[in-house]
Design a protein around this motif. Structure first.
Motif, short mmCIF file in Angstrom:
data_model
loop_
_atom_site.label_atom_id
_atom_site.label_comp_id
_atom_site.label_asym_id
_atom_site.label_seq_id
_atom_site.Cartn_x
_atom_site.Cartn_y
_atom_site.Cartn_z
N ARG A 169 -1.55 1.88 -9.23
CA ARG A 169 -1.60 0.86 -8.19
C ARG A 169 -0.60 1.21 -7.09
O ARG A 169 -0.77 2.22 -6.42
CB ARG A 169 -1.35 -0.52 -8.80
N THR A 170 0.45 0.41 -6.91
CA THR A 170 1.42 0.72 -5.86
C THR A 170 2.75 1.21 -6.43
O THR A 170 3.80 1.05 -5.82
CB THR A 170 1.67 -0.52 -4.98
N SER A 171 2.71 1.83 -7.61
CA SER A 171 3.95 2.34 -8.21
C SER A 171 3.76 3.79 -8.65
O SER A 171 2.64 4.29 -8.76
CB SER A 171 4.37 1.48 -9.40
N ILE A 172 4.88 4.45 -8.90
CA ILE A 172 4.90 5.85 -9.32
C ILE A 172 5.60 5.93 -10.68
O ILE A 172 6.79 5.62 -10.79
CB ILE A 172 5.66 6.73 -8.31
N PRO A 173 4.89 6.31 -11.75
CA PRO A 173 5.54 6.45 -13.06
C PRO A 173 6.60 7.56 -13.01
O PRO A 173 6.39 8.62 -12.40
CB PRO A 173 4.38 6.85 -13.98
N VAL A 174 7.74 7.30 -13.63
CA VAL A 174 8.83 8.27 -13.66
C VAL A 174 9.44 8.35 -15.06
O VAL A 174 9.24 7.46 -15.90
CB VAL A 174 9.96 7.91 -12.66
N GLU A 175 10.20 9.42 -15.27
CA GLU A 175 10.99 9.57 -16.48
C GLU A 175 12.35 8.90 -16.22
O GLU A 175 13.10 9.34 -15.35
CB GLU A 175 11.19 11.06 -16.80
N PRO A 176 12.69 7.82 -16.94
CA PRO A 176 13.89 7.05 -16.59
C PRO A 176 15.20 7.82 -16.70
O PRO A 176 16.17 7.47 -16.05
CB PRO A 176 13.85 5.85 -17.55
N ALA A 177 15.23 8.88 -17.52
CA ALA A 177 16.48 9.64 -17.67
C ALA A 177 16.81 10.45 -16.42
O ALA A 177 17.97 10.79 -16.18
CB ALA A 177 16.39 10.57 -18.88
N THR B 119 9.25 12.40 -11.15
CA THR B 119 7.82 12.15 -11.12
C THR B 119 7.11 13.30 -11.84
O THR B 119 7.75 14.16 -12.45
CB THR B 119 7.32 12.06 -9.68
N ASN B 120 5.78 13.32 -11.75
CA ASN B 120 5.03 14.41 -12.38
C ASN B 120 5.15 15.72 -11.60
O ASN B 120 4.75 16.78 -12.11
CB ASN B 120 3.55 14.03 -12.51
N GLY C 272 -0.44 14.12 -4.42
CA GLY C 272 -0.59 14.69 -5.75
C GLY C 272 0.28 14.05 -6.81
O GLY C 272 0.31 14.51 -7.96
N LEU C 273 0.97 13.00 -6.46
CA LEU C 273 1.81 12.28 -7.42
C LEU C 273 0.95 11.41 -8.31
O LEU C 273 -0.04 10.83 -7.88
CB LEU C 273 2.83 11.41 -6.69
N GLU C 274 1.36 11.30 -9.58
CA GLU C 274 0.72 10.34 -10.46
C GLU C 274 1.12 8.95 -9.98
O GLU C 274 2.30 8.66 -9.78
CB GLU C 274 1.17 10.54 -11.90
N THR C 275 0.14 8.08 -9.77
CA THR C 275 0.42 6.72 -9.30
C THR C 275 -0.31 5.72 -10.16
O THR C 275 -1.31 6.03 -10.82
CB THR C 275 0.00 6.54 -7.84
N ASP D 218 0.86 -1.17 0.00
CA ASP D 218 0.00 0.00 0.00
C ASP D 218 0.90 1.23 0.00
O ASP D 218 1.83 1.32 0.82
CB ASP D 218 -0.89 -0.04 1.25
N LEU D 219 0.65 2.18 -0.88
CA LEU D 219 1.46 3.39 -0.91
C LEU D 219 1.23 4.27 0.31
O LEU D 219 2.05 5.13 0.62
CB LEU D 219 1.15 4.21 -2.18
#
Length: 354
Positions: free
Chosen positions: A284-292, A296-297, A279-282, A271-272
């Motif tokens: 499920r239980t992960s946070i999308p990121v820019e790999p470079a 986060t958003n 306010g982070l884009e999530t 559970d996050l």
């Protein structure tokens, strides 16, 4: 709410007065990836603070498998979870890295260059950038729905992870589950326990070919008894002291297995927690990121380790280490916008702390 295994390190009770700290980077999560991120930030001469709900560093490595060997850490053919944490602690020892442990971060406000974080103890951290290394978030075991389970948990007759293998010496152990954790611990404990039963609802296990082959060898040698296709049905004993585990097939056939300890390995629920409210884009239980940049958003906030998600992501500690280095370099621009970062190899940078 943070869920932990019944005998995992617990959040420390409030003792000292709440602290107020100012730093360049606040790192949420003091597991192996968070510890290495602290090293990378420190090598860039960035101040950082480690924050974690557990009262010790190490995350799941310390709480769930301190004695379990890990085989895919570079330069270590084999190292235990606890040994890895000790090595990471030694790596950041030359630096001044404050720790706010035993308290959950519940509030994150502000913007890039001026964030404020607060935990349940009332500590306040003002940071210019944030790195979230929270693993899979709050974690806890998927507990089997058995009557009277809590009484057996309280005595240690039911446990969800192995901290010291020696505690199982001479005991009758039932390992329930069909995945890697169940197979690995059935193999390991068969070397010290009086008897090991491996219980699974079907005669197929999910594991690496080498692990499956070793399990079959131990079964043939009589060091592991395979109980299939059975599921946990009931626990028997008095005052929380386990004597037998009752297993049952889908058509109602029962078996009583003599046991001192039951180890159910049915995975972790995650559970996050408060992170999901920032306010982070999530997803499920992960946070999308820019790999470079591991960004986060929200500008100034980065995520690394198991909590971070992007195409091609591998949930490996070694990839989390790489992400920690990427995030530290990217966060430098937020923490020190007036300075140009000149990349240096550690051999050029000099000894840590120098």
């Amino acid at each position: 709410m943070t869920h932990l295994p019944p005998d995992a390190p617990r959040p420390a009770p409030p003792s000292a007065a709440p602290r107020q700290l100012e730093t360049d980077i606040a790192i949420i999560g003091a597991g192996p990836v968070g510890l290495f991120a602290a090293f990378e930030c420190s090598m860039l001469r960035l101040g950082c603070v480690l924050m974690d709900v557990l009262d010790t560093t190490g995350g799941q490595c310390a709480a769930l498998y301190p004695e379990k060997p890990i085989y895919d850490i570079p330069a270590h053919p084999s190292i235990t979870g606890g040994g890895l944490i000790e090595a990471l602690e030694a790596q950041i020892a030359p630096f001044d890295v404050p720790r706010l442990l035993g308290s959950q971060v519940v509030e994150l406000t502000g913007e890039a260059g001026n964030f404020t974080l607060r935990n349940t103890r009332g500590d306040t951290v003002r940071a210019k950038a944030v790195i979230i290394a929270a693993g899979a978030g709050a974690f806890g075991p998927n507990r089997p729905p058995l009557e009277g389970l809590e009484a057996f948990e309280a005595t240690g007759s039911v446990q969800y992870y192995v901290r010291k293998r020696s505690e199982f010496a001479g005991k009758r152990v039932v390992v329930a589950g069909g995945g890697d954790s169940a197979l690995d611990w059935a193999l390991s404990l068969s070397e010290v326990a009086a008897h090991v039963c491996l219980l699974h609802r079907r005669d197929r296990f999910r594991g690496a070919p080498d692990t499956l082959a070793r399990i079959e060898e131990r079964i043939a040698e009589g060091r592991v008894e395979k109980i299939v296709p059975y599921q946990l049905h009931a626990l028997h004993g008095e005052a929380g002291a386990l004597t037998h585990v009752e297993a049952q097939t889908l058509d109602g056939q029962s078996r009583l297995l003599a046991a001192d300890v039951l180890l159910p390995f049915y995975g972790l629920s995650t559970d996050l927690g408060p992170i999901a409210q920032w306010g982070l884009e999530t997803h499920r239980t992960s946070i999308p990121v820019e790999p470079a940049t591991m960004a986060t958003n929200i500008p100034g906030i980065h995520a690394i380790g198991d909590v971070a998600q992007y195409p091609g992501k591998l949930k490996l500690i070694l990839q989390g280490f790489s992400e920690g280095a990427v995030a530290a370099h990217a966060a430098f621009a937020t923490a020190r916008p007036e300075e140009a970062l000149r990349f240096e190899h550690s051999t050029s940078r000099g000894a840590p702390g120098a």
